[in-house]
Design an enzyme around this catalytic site. Structure first.
Site, PDB file in Angstrom:
ATOM      1  N   ARG A  24      19.979   6.419   2.122  1.00 36.67           N
ATOM      2  CA  ARG A  24      20.488   5.623   3.230  1.00 36.67           C
ATOM      3  C   ARG A  24      20.740   4.172   2.816  1.00 36.67           C
ATOM      4  NH1 ARG A  24      15.496   3.692   6.945  1.00 36.67           N
ATOM      5  NH2 ARG A  24      13.879   3.545   5.357  1.00 36.67           N
ATOM      6  N   THR A 135      10.549  -3.497  -3.760  1.00 36.74           N
ATOM      7  CA  THR A 135      11.603  -2.523  -3.986  1.00 36.74           C
ATOM      8  C   THR A 135      12.894  -3.194  -4.437  1.00 36.74           C
ATOM      9  OG1 THR A 135      10.684  -1.034  -2.321  1.00 36.74           O
ATOM     10  CG2 THR A 135      12.981  -0.706  -2.914  1.00 36.74           C
ATOM     11  N   LYS A 160       9.487  -1.485  -7.715  1.00 37.24           N
ATOM     12  CA  LYS A 160       9.836  -0.102  -7.400  1.00 37.24           C
ATOM     13  C   LYS A 160      11.354   0.017  -7.456  1.00 37.24           C
ATOM     14  CE  LYS A 160       9.018   3.494  -3.938  1.00 37.24           C
ATOM     15  NZ  LYS A 160       8.353   3.797  -2.648  1.00 37.24           N
ATOM     16  N   LYS A 162      14.840   1.852  -7.203  1.00 41.98           N
ATOM     17  CA  LYS A 162      15.511   2.982  -6.581  1.00 41.98           C
ATOM     18  C   LYS A 162      16.536   3.568  -7.551  1.00 41.98           C
ATOM     19  CE  LYS A 162      13.618   2.990  -2.455  1.00 41.98           C
ATOM     20  NZ  LYS A 162      12.881   4.144  -1.898  1.00 41.98           N
ATOM     21  N   ASP A 243       6.179  12.014  -2.146  1.00 44.39           N
ATOM     22  CA  ASP A 243       6.392  11.157  -0.976  1.00 44.39           C
ATOM     23  C   ASP A 243       6.863  12.006   0.191  1.00 44.39           C
ATOM     24  OD1 ASP A 243       6.949   9.255   0.919  1.00 44.39           O
ATOM     25  OD2 ASP A 243       8.580   8.312  -0.168  1.00 44.39           O
ATOM     26  N   LYS A 267       2.347   7.534   4.116  1.00 42.95           N
ATOM     27  CA  LYS A 267       3.068   6.642   5.028  1.00 42.95           C
ATOM     28  C   LYS A 267       2.709   7.011   6.465  1.00 42.95           C
ATOM     29  CE  LYS A 267       7.001   5.907   1.924  1.00 42.95           C
ATOM     30  NZ  LYS A 267       8.453   6.146   1.719  1.00 42.95           N
ATOM     31  N   CYS A 295       5.482   2.533   3.027  1.00 41.07           N
ATOM     32  CA  CYS A 295       6.024   2.129   4.321  1.00 41.07           C
ATOM     33  C   CYS A 295       7.476   2.544   4.411  1.00 41.07           C
ATOM     34  CB  CYS A 295       5.878   0.630   4.526  1.00 41.07           C
ATOM     35  SG  CYS A 295       6.775  -0.373   3.295  1.00 41.07           S
ATOM     36  N   ASP A 320       2.845  -0.124  -1.802  1.00 43.75           N
ATOM     37  CA  ASP A 320       4.285  -0.347  -1.682  1.00 43.75           C
ATOM     38  C   ASP A 320       4.523  -0.806  -0.242  1.00 43.75           C
ATOM     39  OD1 ASP A 320       7.056  -0.322  -2.165  1.00 43.75           O
ATOM     40  OD2 ASP A 320       7.222   1.718  -1.373  1.00 43.75           O
ATOM     41  N   ASP A 322       6.102  -3.708   0.976  1.00 47.66           N
ATOM     42  CA  ASP A 322       6.966  -4.878   0.877  1.00 47.66           C
ATOM     43  C   ASP A 322       7.924  -5.044   2.049  1.00 47.66           C
ATOM     44  OD1 ASP A 322       8.428  -2.633   0.323  1.00 47.66           O
ATOM     45  OD2 ASP A 322       9.536  -3.490  -1.354  1.00 47.66           O
TER      46      ASP A 322
END
Length: 364
Positions: A24, A135, A160, A162, A243, A267, A295, A320, A322
């Site tokens: 996304r 991230t 992190k 992507k 995840d 999460k 999150c 994580d 952030d």
């Protein structure tokens, strides 16, 4: 202290720059804020972001679930009756984990306020501060390298990254970031379900051979492909983190029983709140598996809740968290405070949050 009223509002918070993953693209956080009012005059705050691509929850479904199902079942309940409240959240409807999480967080906030204890101390009080990664969104390699340099200049020591859009481009992305930040910065990769198992093994082995120094790779394969996740875990040296696959307590049990991953990202929006997240953490601890506190794009309300969980539990080793630092503004009064990559837990009771600015409260 009894639940007197549940209010729902919306808050719009632009991001500093677009948040882009293999799943996304988001340019602003459109978060739902939940406020539970008690007969004592105290109030607790909860939070849920719409995340259609992951939880399937949107604004309408969260608002409807809370107003139509959860509110009638919870009005008049005593905050001390936590087990009954969790049972209502878990059994009143299928799914709707974001709605459940928002209410769960607000209930815990009220519980902490009733007894004058910060949530992180209620959960174990292991530490009063955490270090989070930041991230780096999915972009061209050179842009990601620049974003990584800026993050390091701001004090972040773990990033992190992507990946997942294109394997050949992913190689260039990781190499560009590593060359930009040097060997001493921790790199974590998140593929967001983008690869097939054999593809994942091939690319991760290449990074291992090239000495990229990757700490972990998160969710390399489809969420429902538990066997594929295990295949990757069994065929690479790099730690593999679940995840999207670790959605529920039952998912966590299955992953641990299969030894399908090395780590689990917990999460609150997936778990349905802190009470289920605590169960997931306990299972992981029993299996000797470390966890990350993750999150979505929560405001500081949700981030403070997740940080409180991690600060309390020893098995929650990586952060994580952030999201609040990705936002261009902070409408939340109280909660965690930031010192570069460090999150400092509040010593005020509950979440330590006294209000949220700019909320558009909805009519039932």
């Amino acid at each position: 202290m009894k639940i007197k009223e549940i209010r729902i509002g919306m808050v719009h918070i632009p991001l500093k720059k677009p948040f882009i993953t293999a799943l996304r693209r988001v340019e602003a956080a459109e978060d739902i804020i939940v406020q539970i009012l008690a007969d004592s005059g105290e109030s607790g705050f909860g939070n849920a972001p719409p995340t259609y691509k992951i939880t399937g929850d949107g604004h309408g479904s969260v608002v409807g679930a809370i107003y139509d199902v959860l509110t009638p079942a919870l009005i008049g309940r005593d905050i001390d009756d936590l087990e009954d409240i969790w049972h209502i959240l878990d059994t009143s409807m299928q799914g709707n984990t974001s709605a459940k999480a928002a209410v769960d967080i607000a209930v815990y906030d009220l519980f902490g306020k009733q007894y004058g204890i910060p949530l992180y101390r209620l959960f174990g009080g292991r530490t009063a501060s955490l270090t989070s990664d930041l991230t780096i969104s999915l972009n061209k390699p050179e842009e990601m390298a620049q974003d990584a340099i800026q993050a390091v200049h701001r004090g972040y020591t773990a990033l992190k990254i992507k990946v997942g859009e294109d394997i050949l481009l992913d190689k260039k992305r990781v190499q560009a970031v590593r060359e930009a930040v040097g060997p001493n910065i921790t790199l974590r990769l998140d593929a967001n379900q983008a690869w097939k198992p054999k593809e994942a093994v091939r690319i991760i082995r290449e990074w291992e051979y090239d000495g990229m120094g990757i700490e972990l790779v998160e969710q390399p394969v489809r969420a429902d492909d538990f066997d594929g996740l295990k295949f990757v875990t069994d065929h690479v040296v790099t730690n593999i983190m679940a995840d999207e696959a670790a959605y529920t307590v039952q998912d966590t049990w299955r992953l641990l029983a299969m030894r399908a991953c090395d780590m689990i990202n917990i999460k609150l929006m997936k778990a349905g709140g802190l009470h289920n997240a605590l169960d997931m953490a306990a299972m992981a601890k029993a299996a000797g598996v470390a966890c990350m506190a993750g999150c979505m794009l929560e405001s500081k309300v949700g981030i403070t809740a997740a940080a409180s969980l991690m600060a309390g539990k020893r098995c929650m080793q990586l952060a994580d968290l952030d999201a609040a630092d990705l936002l261009a503004a902070d409408p939340v009064r109280g909660g965690v405070s930031y010192n570069h990559s460090e999150l400092i837990l509040p010593e005020a009771s509950g979440l330590g949050i006294t209000g949220v600015e700019g909320v558009c409260w909805l009519e039932k």
